[in-house]
Design a protein around this motif. Structure first.
Motif, PDB file in Angstrom:
ATOM      1  N   ASP A 410     -66.602 -24.270  -0.270  1.00 51.15           N
ATOM      2  CA  ASP A 410     -67.128 -23.900   0.915  1.00 51.15           C
ATOM      3  C   ASP A 410     -67.304 -24.887   1.850  1.00 51.15           C
ATOM      4  O   ASP A 410     -66.885 -24.896   3.270  1.00 51.15           O
ATOM      5  CB  ASP A 410     -68.384 -22.990   0.809  1.00 51.15           C
ATOM      6  CG  ASP A 410     -68.742 -22.344   2.196  1.00 51.15           C
ATOM      7  OD1 ASP A 410     -67.934 -21.791   2.570  1.00 51.15           O
ATOM      8  OD2 ASP A 410     -70.085 -22.196   2.484  1.00 51.15           O
ATOM      9  N   GLN A 413     -63.387 -25.757   2.736  1.00 46.30           N
ATOM     10  CA  GLN A 413     -62.772 -25.173   3.856  1.00 46.30           C
ATOM     11  C   GLN A 413     -63.266 -25.351   5.196  1.00 46.30           C
ATOM     12  O   GLN A 413     -62.555 -25.068   6.120  1.00 46.30           O
ATOM     13  CB  GLN A 413     -62.744 -23.724   3.267  1.00 46.30           C
ATOM     14  CG  GLN A 413     -64.255 -23.037   3.186  1.00 46.30           C
ATOM     15  CD  GLN A 413     -64.480 -22.269   4.512  1.00 46.30           C
ATOM     16  OE1 GLN A 413     -63.686 -22.091   5.375  1.00 46.30           O
ATOM     17  NE2 GLN A 413     -65.906 -22.132   4.588  1.00 46.30           N
ATOM     18  N   SER A 416     -62.193 -28.632   6.944  1.00 47.60           N
ATOM     19  CA  SER A 416     -60.719 -28.448   7.235  1.00 47.60           C
ATOM     20  C   SER A 416     -60.492 -28.385   8.519  1.00 47.60           C
ATOM     21  O   SER A 416     -59.452 -28.597   9.011  1.00 47.60           O
ATOM     22  CB  SER A 416     -60.000 -27.553   6.316  1.00 47.60           C
ATOM     23  OG  SER A 416     -60.432 -26.155   6.679  1.00 47.60           O
ATOM     24  N   PRO A 420     -58.199 -31.856   6.891  1.00 46.74           N
ATOM     25  CA  PRO A 420     -58.002 -30.919   5.493  1.00 46.74           C
ATOM     26  C   PRO A 420     -58.028 -31.863   4.380  1.00 46.74           C
ATOM     27  O   PRO A 420     -57.714 -33.142   4.564  1.00 46.74           O
ATOM     28  CB  PRO A 420     -56.526 -30.376   5.784  1.00 46.74           C
ATOM     29  CG  PRO A 420     -56.273 -30.584   7.205  1.00 46.74           C
ATOM     30  CD  PRO A 420     -56.828 -31.714   7.872  1.00 46.74           C
TER      31      PRO A 420
END
Length: 435
Positions: A410, A413, A416, A420
């Protein structure tokens, strides 16, 4: 059940809840003695209740303390401590950690400042700043055993030595560490406060606080400095608090029977019951949360979107030494990160979290993130922000009990949106220990 039916065998494992506002006496003589503080007993739930008393005894035991007073919130516990130690003084002054929870800053520099209390901030890593801040009216040094939100460890023993050499009482907020990971009373704290809402409860439900007297403060050693604790007063039946409660319990006696009684920030029986239930799992929770937090901090330190991780593992050599040899069994489930990018990108990252919740609490079994500059510390002045170490790009993470792989995924992401990166496999405890 008829009179002939035998009483059932067995007793409750879980303490029953005593849901009563008032307590009856057999005789007026009994009531007179208890109300006059000449005998112990419960009178009205504002100042005591069997469930609350059980919680107080348990937290005092965990902290190795003399006695405790439970309150409606951690903020109330801090307020009672400060009012009891500074309220009657005309020149009251306290020295406070510059790396402290924002709500405590509000209390000290706004609400209690209205009473005439003066505050000086000092870095908890720099004992000389505390010595330099002393005044004749300094009554209290206040700091945290693990700073919220930047997870810094204080030079408690050195700061306490300065305080005690100058007749100053040391209050330590032990909310983040908990007595399972650290006991401030063994390192110079005279009083210990907790937001019991956090790790003591552990489940984000009940709101409560606890104030613990470690038994080291004795106002009779300097009675002229603490006249409201050592002189006779009509409130105490023309006796002094020291006469009524004893030298080692006078401070909390006044906190309970004056400030808790008069202002009313009391804890209810059901709340005390819930927190006691939470304490039964304290050790297993905080050990796991502390270990997971450290592994997540190590992982995030390598993320290209993270500029800095705030955790003693990444502190200067002295911070690492305190973590390893300062009697900490762990530093808790809280750490902070400074992100790269713009404040807008930071906000986008926060809004992209799915499993982790945006909330101002810590110590929950659920992992929570907060943006201190917008939330817990939003009322700090520019100067207070400067010395706090918090910026618009700082995020505080309070690690819960979810699977570490899910938390890592989590966070990666969400980050990112700034840079990233591929989420690594979670580190094992043995791997972490080898770093």
């Amino acid at each position: 059940m008829t009179a002939a039916t035998p009483a059932p065998l067995g007793t409750p494992i879980v303490r029953p809840i005593h849901h009563s506002a008032a307590y009856a006496f057999e005789t007026l003589a009994d009531a007179r003695e208890v109300f006059a503080q000449r005998a112990s007993g419960f009178t009205y739930a504002r100042t005591g209740n069997p469930n609350v008393a059980a919680l107080e005894a348990e937290v005092a035991r965990l902290e190795g303390g003399e006695c405790a007073v439970a309150t409606s919130s951690g903020q109330a516990a801090v307020s009672l401590a400060l009012l009891t130690l500074t309220g009657p003084a005309k020149d009251a002054h306290v020295v406070v950690s510059s790396r402290i929870y924002g709500g405590t800053v509000d209390l000290l520099t706004d609400t209690l400042a209205d009473t005439g209390l003066e505050v000086t901030f000092a870095d908890p890593r720099e004992p000389q700043q505390w010595e330099d801040a002393l005044r004749p009216g300094t009554r209290v040094f206040f700091l945290e055993s693990v700073a919220n939100p930047l997870t810094e460890l204080p030079e408690l023993e050195a700061i306490a030595e300065i305080a005690h050499r100058n007749g100053v009482v040391v209050i330590v907020d032990n909310t983040v560490a908990t007595p399972h990971l650290y006991t401030p009373g063994r390192h110079g704290a005279d009083l210990v406060v907790h937001s019991a809402t956090k790790y003591l409860s552990g489940h984000g439900g009940p709101l409560g606080g606890v104030l613990v007297d470690t038994g080291s403060f004795d106002p009779t050693e300097d009675p002229e400095r603490w006249p409201w604790l050592t002189r006779k007063h009509h409130r105490w039946g023309d006796r002094s608090p020291v006469e009524v409660f004893g030298a080692r319990r006078a401070l909390l006696g006044v906190a309970r029977c004056k400030y808790l009684n008069d202002l009313g920030p009391c804890m209810g029986a059901t709340t005390a019951h819930e927190i006691l239930q939470g304490i039964t799992t304290l050790g297993v929770r905080v050990e796991r949360q502390s270990a997971t937090a450290e592994r997540l901090a190590l992982t995030l330190a390598e993320h290209p979107a993270v500029e800095r991780v705030h955790h003693p593992r990444f502190g200067d050599p002295r911070q690492q030494q305190l973590r390893e040899t300062g009697s900490y069994r762990g530093v808790g489930g809280v750490f902070s990160i400074d992100l790269k990018g713009t404040p807008e990108q930071v906000e986008h990252a926060v809004n992209s979290l799915r499993l982790i919740k945006l909330a101002a609490n810590i110590g929950d079994v659920r992992t929570l993130v907060a943006h201190p500059a917008s939330m817990t510390h939003c009322r700090l002045t520019p100067e207070q922000f400067r010395v706090s170490g918090i910026t618009e790009r700082t995020l505080r993470v309070s690690v819960g009990l979810e699977d570490e792989a899910d938390l890592t995924a989590d966070l990666f992401q969400a980050l990112s949106v700034i840079a990233p990166a591929h989420a690594p496999q979670p580190r094992s405890a043995s791997t972490t220990a080898a770093h």
